[in-house]
Design a protein around this motif. Structure first.
Motif, PDB file in Angstrom:
ATOM      1  N   LYS A 119       0.835  -1.208   0.000  1.00 49.38           N
ATOM      2  CA  LYS A 119       0.000   0.000   0.000  1.00 49.38           C
ATOM      3  C   LYS A 119       0.870   1.258   0.000  1.00 49.38           C
ATOM      4  O   LYS A 119       0.571   2.222  -0.698  1.00 49.38           O
ATOM      5  CB  LYS A 119      -0.945   0.013   1.205  1.00 49.38           C
ATOM      6  N   CYS A 120       1.944   1.246   0.786  1.00 42.35           N
ATOM      7  CA  CYS A 120       2.849   2.404   0.820  1.00 42.35           C
ATOM      8  C   CYS A 120       3.524   2.593  -0.544  1.00 42.35           C
ATOM      9  O   CYS A 120       3.583   3.712  -1.057  1.00 42.35           O
ATOM     10  CB  CYS A 120       3.902   2.231   1.910  1.00 42.35           C
ATOM     11  N   LEU A 121       4.032   1.502  -1.101  1.00 40.65           N
ATOM     12  CA  LEU A 121       4.726   1.601  -2.386  1.00 40.65           C
ATOM     13  C   LEU A 121       3.781   2.055  -3.482  1.00 40.65           C
ATOM     14  O   LEU A 121       4.139   2.906  -4.303  1.00 40.65           O
ATOM     15  CB  LEU A 121       5.355   0.258  -2.749  1.00 40.65           C
ATOM     16  N   SER A 122       2.556   1.547  -3.486  1.00 35.18           N
ATOM     17  CA  SER A 122       1.605   1.947  -4.528  1.00 35.18           C
ATOM     18  C   SER A 122       1.147   3.386  -4.335  1.00 35.18           C
ATOM     19  O   SER A 122       0.628   3.995  -5.262  1.00 35.18           O
ATOM     20  CB  SER A 122       0.404   0.999  -4.557  1.00 35.18           C
ATOM     21  N   GLY A 123       1.351   3.922  -3.151  1.00 38.43           N
ATOM     22  CA  GLY A 123       1.038   5.328  -2.880  1.00 38.43           C
ATOM     23  C   GLY A 123       2.256   6.220  -2.993  1.00 38.43           C
ATOM     24  O   GLY A 123       2.239   7.354  -2.533  1.00 38.43           O
ATOM     25  N   TYR A 124       3.311   5.702  -3.589  1.00 32.35           N
ATOM     26  CA  TYR A 124       4.570   6.424  -3.818  1.00 32.35           C
ATOM     27  C   TYR A 124       5.198   6.888  -2.501  1.00 32.35           C
ATOM     28  O   TYR A 124       5.758   7.971  -2.394  1.00 32.35           O
ATOM     29  CB  TYR A 124       4.373   7.600  -4.787  1.00 32.35           C
ATOM     30  N   LYS A 125       5.093   6.043  -1.497  1.00 24.31           N
ATOM     31  CA  LYS A 125       5.715   6.286  -0.196  1.00 24.31           C
ATOM     32  C   LYS A 125       6.823   5.253  -0.017  1.00 24.31           C
ATOM     33  O   LYS A 125       6.777   4.395   0.862  1.00 24.31           O
ATOM     34  CB  LYS A 125       4.671   6.191   0.933  1.00 24.31           C
ATOM     35  N   ARG A 126       7.843   5.331  -0.887  1.00 28.08           N
ATOM     36  CA  ARG A 126       8.920   4.342  -0.891  1.00 28.08           C
ATOM     37  C   ARG A 126       9.710   4.343   0.408  1.00 28.08           C
ATOM     38  O   ARG A 126      10.085   3.284   0.908  1.00 28.08           O
ATOM     39  CB  ARG A 126       9.859   4.557  -2.069  1.00 28.08           C
ATOM     40  N   ASP A 127       9.983   5.524   0.954  1.00 31.09           N
ATOM     41  CA  ASP A 127      10.764   5.590   2.190  1.00 31.09           C
ATOM     42  C   ASP A 127      10.032   4.901   3.337  1.00 31.09           C
ATOM     43  O   ASP A 127      10.637   4.161   4.110  1.00 31.09           O
ATOM     44  CB  ASP A 127      11.081   7.039   2.559  1.00 31.09           C
ATOM     45  N   LEU A 128       8.742   5.153   3.439  1.00 31.97           N
ATOM     46  CA  LEU A 128       7.951   4.513   4.486  1.00 31.97           C
ATOM     47  C   LEU A 128       7.880   3.002   4.250  1.00 31.97           C
ATOM     48  O   LEU A 128       8.004   2.217   5.199  1.00 31.97           O
ATOM     49  CB  LEU A 128       6.549   5.120   4.536  1.00 31.97           C
ATOM     50  N   ALA A 129       7.707   2.588   3.008  1.00 32.41           N
ATOM     51  CA  ALA A 129       7.675   1.162   2.679  1.00 32.41           C
ATOM     52  C   ALA A 129       8.996   0.498   3.056  1.00 32.41           C
ATOM     53  O   ALA A 129       9.006  -0.597   3.632  1.00 32.41           O
ATOM     54  CB  ALA A 129       7.394   0.966   1.185  1.00 32.41           C
ATOM     55  N   ALA A 130      10.118   1.161   2.772  1.00 31.59           N
ATOM     56  CA  ALA A 130      11.437   0.613   3.114  1.00 31.59           C
ATOM     57  C   ALA A 130      11.611   0.516   4.621  1.00 31.59           C
ATOM     58  O   ALA A 130      12.156  -0.475   5.128  1.00 31.59           O
ATOM     59  CB  ALA A 130      12.536   1.474   2.501  1.00 31.59           C
ATOM     60  N   LEU A 131      11.152   1.517   5.341  1.00 31.85           N
ATOM     61  CA  LEU A 131      11.260   1.509   6.803  1.00 31.85           C
ATOM     62  C   LEU A 131      10.432   0.370   7.407  1.00 31.85           C
ATOM     63  O   LEU A 131      10.909  -0.358   8.287  1.00 31.85           O
ATOM     64  CB  LEU A 131      10.801   2.853   7.365  1.00 31.85           C
ATOM     65  N   ILE A 132       9.222   0.187   6.918  1.00 33.47           N
ATOM     66  CA  ILE A 132       8.362  -0.890   7.412  1.00 33.47           C
ATOM     67  C   ILE A 132       8.972  -2.244   7.071  1.00 33.47           C
ATOM     68  O   ILE A 132       8.969  -3.162   7.888  1.00 33.47           O
ATOM     69  CB  ILE A 132       6.930  -0.756   6.859  1.00 33.47           C
TER      70      ILE A 132
END
Length: 106
Positions: A22-35
């Protein structure tokens, strides 16, 4: 907004890989990487930070998994993350996805 969608989804998602997707598809790569890092997906975390620089390699890997039928043994949300990282967004831009999220995937 996509940020609000992600906040809501983080509370309702069943798995960490679903949240990462969900983060990656919302262009939140940094948050996706942290999770990914916090949930023990260290290699995935590195790939997420390098998103866009290794699409061909990831595309080849996902094709190989499908040809060899090993994709059946991979978590579906994790496979979706790898598909997005490979640049294959065709399966992920549907009527169920908000226009902002679809724009973020392009």
């Amino acid at each position: 907004s996509v940020d609000e969608e992600i906040r809501v989804e983080q509370r309702t998602c069943k798995s960490k890989t679903e949240i990462i997707y969900k983060c990656l598809s919302g262009y939140k790569r940094d948050l996706a990487a942290l999770i990914a890092q916090k949930s023990g997906h260290f290699r995935l975390s590195v790939l997420l930070t390098m998103a866009g620089h290794n699409q061909a390699d990831i595309r080849d890997q996902t094709k190989f998994w499908m040809q060899e039928k090993v994709d059946e043994f991979i978590d579906k949300d994790l496979l979706k993350v790898y598909e997005l990282l490979s640049g294959d967004i065709s399966k992920h831009c549907s009527d169920e996805v908000s226009w902002l999220r679809a724009l973020g995937m392009h």
